[in-house]
Design a protein around this motif. Sequence first.
Motif, PDB file in Angstrom:
ATOM      1  N   LYS A 161       0.843  -1.188   0.000  1.00 46.35           N
ATOM      2  CA  LYS A 161       0.000   0.000   0.000  1.00 46.35           C
ATOM      3  C   LYS A 161       0.882   1.243   0.000  1.00 46.35           C
ATOM      4  O   LYS A 161       2.021   1.210   0.476  1.00 46.35           O
ATOM      5  CB  LYS A 161      -0.906   0.029   1.237  1.00 46.35           C
ATOM      6  CG  LYS A 161      -1.879  -1.136   1.333  1.00 46.35           C
ATOM      7  CD  LYS A 161      -3.007  -1.002   0.324  1.00 46.35           C
ATOM      8  CE  LYS A 161      -4.043  -2.108   0.522  1.00 46.35           C
ATOM      9  NZ  LYS A 161      -5.188  -1.960  -0.398  1.00 46.35           N
ATOM     10  N   ILE A 178      -5.037   6.306   0.998  1.00 42.19           N
ATOM     11  CA  ILE A 178      -4.138   5.195   0.749  1.00 42.19           C
ATOM     12  C   ILE A 178      -4.618   4.472  -0.501  1.00 42.19           C
ATOM     13  O   ILE A 178      -5.813   4.501  -0.824  1.00 42.19           O
ATOM     14  CB  ILE A 178      -4.120   4.236   1.965  1.00 42.19           C
ATOM     15  CG1 ILE A 178      -2.977   3.237   1.866  1.00 42.19           C
ATOM     16  CG2 ILE A 178      -5.450   3.523   2.115  1.00 42.19           C
ATOM     17  CD1 ILE A 178      -2.836   2.381   3.115  1.00 42.19           C
ATOM     18  N   THR A 179      -3.711   3.839  -1.216  1.00 39.64           N
ATOM     19  CA  THR A 179      -4.085   3.087  -2.408  1.00 39.64           C
ATOM     20  C   THR A 179      -3.138   1.915  -2.588  1.00 39.64           C
ATOM     21  O   THR A 179      -2.098   1.834  -1.925  1.00 39.64           O
ATOM     22  CB  THR A 179      -4.047   3.998  -3.653  1.00 39.64           C
ATOM     23  OG1 THR A 179      -4.598   3.307  -4.778  1.00 39.64           O
ATOM     24  CG2 THR A 179      -2.620   4.414  -3.986  1.00 39.64           C
ATOM     25  N   ASP A 180      -3.478   0.985  -3.467  1.00 42.94           N
ATOM     26  CA  ASP A 180      -2.556  -0.106  -3.788  1.00 42.94           C
ATOM     27  C   ASP A 180      -1.297   0.470  -4.420  1.00 42.94           C
ATOM     28  O   ASP A 180      -1.353   1.449  -5.165  1.00 42.94           O
ATOM     29  CB  ASP A 180      -3.206  -1.095  -4.765  1.00 42.94           C
ATOM     30  CG  ASP A 180      -4.284  -1.951  -4.104  1.00 42.94           C
ATOM     31  OD1 ASP A 180      -4.362  -1.946  -2.863  1.00 42.94           O
ATOM     32  OD2 ASP A 180      -5.039  -2.618  -4.840  1.00 42.94           O
ATOM     33  N   ASN A 181      -0.179  -0.140  -4.108  1.00 39.76           N
ATOM     34  CA  ASN A 181       1.109   0.335  -4.621  1.00 39.76           C
ATOM     35  C   ASN A 181       1.509  -0.475  -5.858  1.00 39.76           C
ATOM     36  O   ASN A 181       1.907  -1.631  -5.727  1.00 39.76           O
ATOM     37  CB  ASN A 181       2.178   0.188  -3.534  1.00 39.76           C
ATOM     38  CG  ASN A 181       3.540   0.688  -3.991  1.00 39.76           C
ATOM     39  OD1 ASN A 181       3.685   1.273  -5.061  1.00 39.76           O
ATOM     40  ND2 ASN A 181       4.564   0.454  -3.173  1.00 39.76           N
ATOM     41  N   TYR A 428      -4.297   2.803   8.786  1.00 38.62           N
ATOM     42  CA  TYR A 428      -4.033   1.520   8.128  1.00 38.62           C
ATOM     43  C   TYR A 428      -3.746   0.415   9.147  1.00 38.62           C
ATOM     44  O   TYR A 428      -4.222  -0.723   9.010  1.00 38.62           O
ATOM     45  CB  TYR A 428      -2.851   1.697   7.177  1.00 38.62           C
ATOM     46  CG  TYR A 428      -2.330   0.443   6.534  1.00 38.62           C
ATOM     47  CD1 TYR A 428      -3.072  -0.248   5.584  1.00 38.62           C
ATOM     48  CD2 TYR A 428      -1.055  -0.043   6.847  1.00 38.62           C
ATOM     49  CE1 TYR A 428      -2.580  -1.390   4.964  1.00 38.62           C
ATOM     50  CE2 TYR A 428      -0.546  -1.176   6.241  1.00 38.62           C
ATOM     51  CZ  TYR A 428      -1.316  -1.849   5.302  1.00 38.62           C
ATOM     52  OH  TYR A 428      -0.807  -2.979   4.700  1.00 38.62           O
TER      53      TYR A 428
END
Length: 554
Positions: A161, A178-181, A428
């Motif tokens: 993330k 936050i987002t997927d990396n 998170y």
Amino acid sequence: MRLLPYSFVLVGALCAGMFAQQTDTTKAAETAKPREKKNRPESSQPSPEIKTTEPSTPVTEPKPDTGKESGSDKEEHFDMTEVAPVVTHHQLTVGGKLLRYTATGGRLPIKRGDGKIEAEMFFVAYTLDGQEPNQRPLTFCFNGGPGSASVWLHMGAVGPKQVVLQADGFMPAAPYRITDNPNTLLDKSDLVFVDAISTGFSRAANGELQKKYLGVKGDIEAFGEFIRLYITRYERWPSPLFILGESYGTTRAAGIAGYLADRGISFNGITLLSTAMDFATLEWSKSNDVPYVLLVPSFTMIAAYHKRLAPDLMQDLAKTRAEVEHWAANDYALALAKGDALSPDERQRMIEAYARYTGLDRKLIDNANLRIDVEQFTKNLLLDQKVRVGRLDGRFTGPDPDSVLGGREYDPTGSAIVPPYTSVFNNYLRTELGYKVDTPYKVFAWDEPAFQKWEWGDGLKGFPNTAPSLRAALAKNPYLKVLVMEGYYDLATPYAAANYSVEHLNFGPDASRRISFATYEAGHMVYIESASHAKMTRDLGEFMGKCLETAGGR
């Protein structure tokens, strides 16, 4: 990620300590097999020696130790009982491929010889499901400071993330997301993010034991023991092993490599991001002119970014960079070495050349005796605009909170980056990783008095330097490879200083085969800007591939 002063402050990611230390809030758990939720992807993690806690079950809190009275004060004591790690299951898509993975968050004990726990170190591990764990690469990741948690590499660089910033790395408006990396390293390696003692949720049992680990030697020993215990409990001794350290984390990484080489643990590859091994390249003083020489190329790159150089120097920045590197290492270094023996004509030529390459005022250079430090540069480059440039990343600018020529150190980079990372990571931990405790997660621990007395080692030997430890590891393990990553706009760990440190390992011709470099149009945290982040991931992947070829193609 900052380097506290050895009389000098070097941040590997940011500004002063933010959270007060409170009593640890975890509860004991009996040794047992881990419990997994039903209907979840099966984890590839072997069972550790203590049971796991499901994310729906908050980690409960025992009564704090009241400590020992000392007048009206109490010495803080933290509960050192081992607590079950929290295990959760997730998935993301990287390069069109679905990755199912397991996240494990918890603390491992650092014990003395008789088995008594002196400290516990917090970690978050990510392991790809459906793999043979003992065959899969394993990378230990940490930031530095000393006094910084590893949230920056975790949520900015290689974790699954990432914090959402603007494309150029600048601060977005709150609330932060936050987002997927897409640039995670998880498709190539399992990952373990570790927080140094007194940062994150890592704590020593009491103040006296805390002192033991707040120093170059104690810090290396604690991380070395963590790595040994992790690969033991999770049965990862056969795995190809890697280290990714940033800033003071590179000081630590070099030290760990030598320390564990003598204890039967060898690494396949070590990545040094924003390198700080030899402090003689970073700590300017009356008796040490080396850092002044190594700063100039970074000054040039930052001045060019802000269009403070002459048009002819702006036309081809690669050519200009090579030109100033040569000038600084030769003409300028010789001029500084002459001291008062420098003739008036030579001095004037140096002032003119220095002003040309940095965009600084000639009177400032003259009054500084040809020696401009980071603080002088960041205050004066854009003084006519009444803003300062960043130390961690010279592309950042901002007004000083105190005044145009404020007396205290201020870095606009930190002001732009600390809030998003802090906010996102705390959320998170609780909502996605299920690690629910009331103890504050200490992004920084610089408010701890002990950090102001960081033990740098034997002063008789000169400046702190863990480069010899890295050299020893290279000598003892002929298969070990090193990747040095450096940003052109970084004034905390200038790229020329990293090059100098590596070039002075005195490792001979073999060095060029086993030590490689990756450069970025970025600052200290090369991953905050999207293009540099993608390049960093490619560079890491290629580096790991070369290391694994040497290891037998795994």
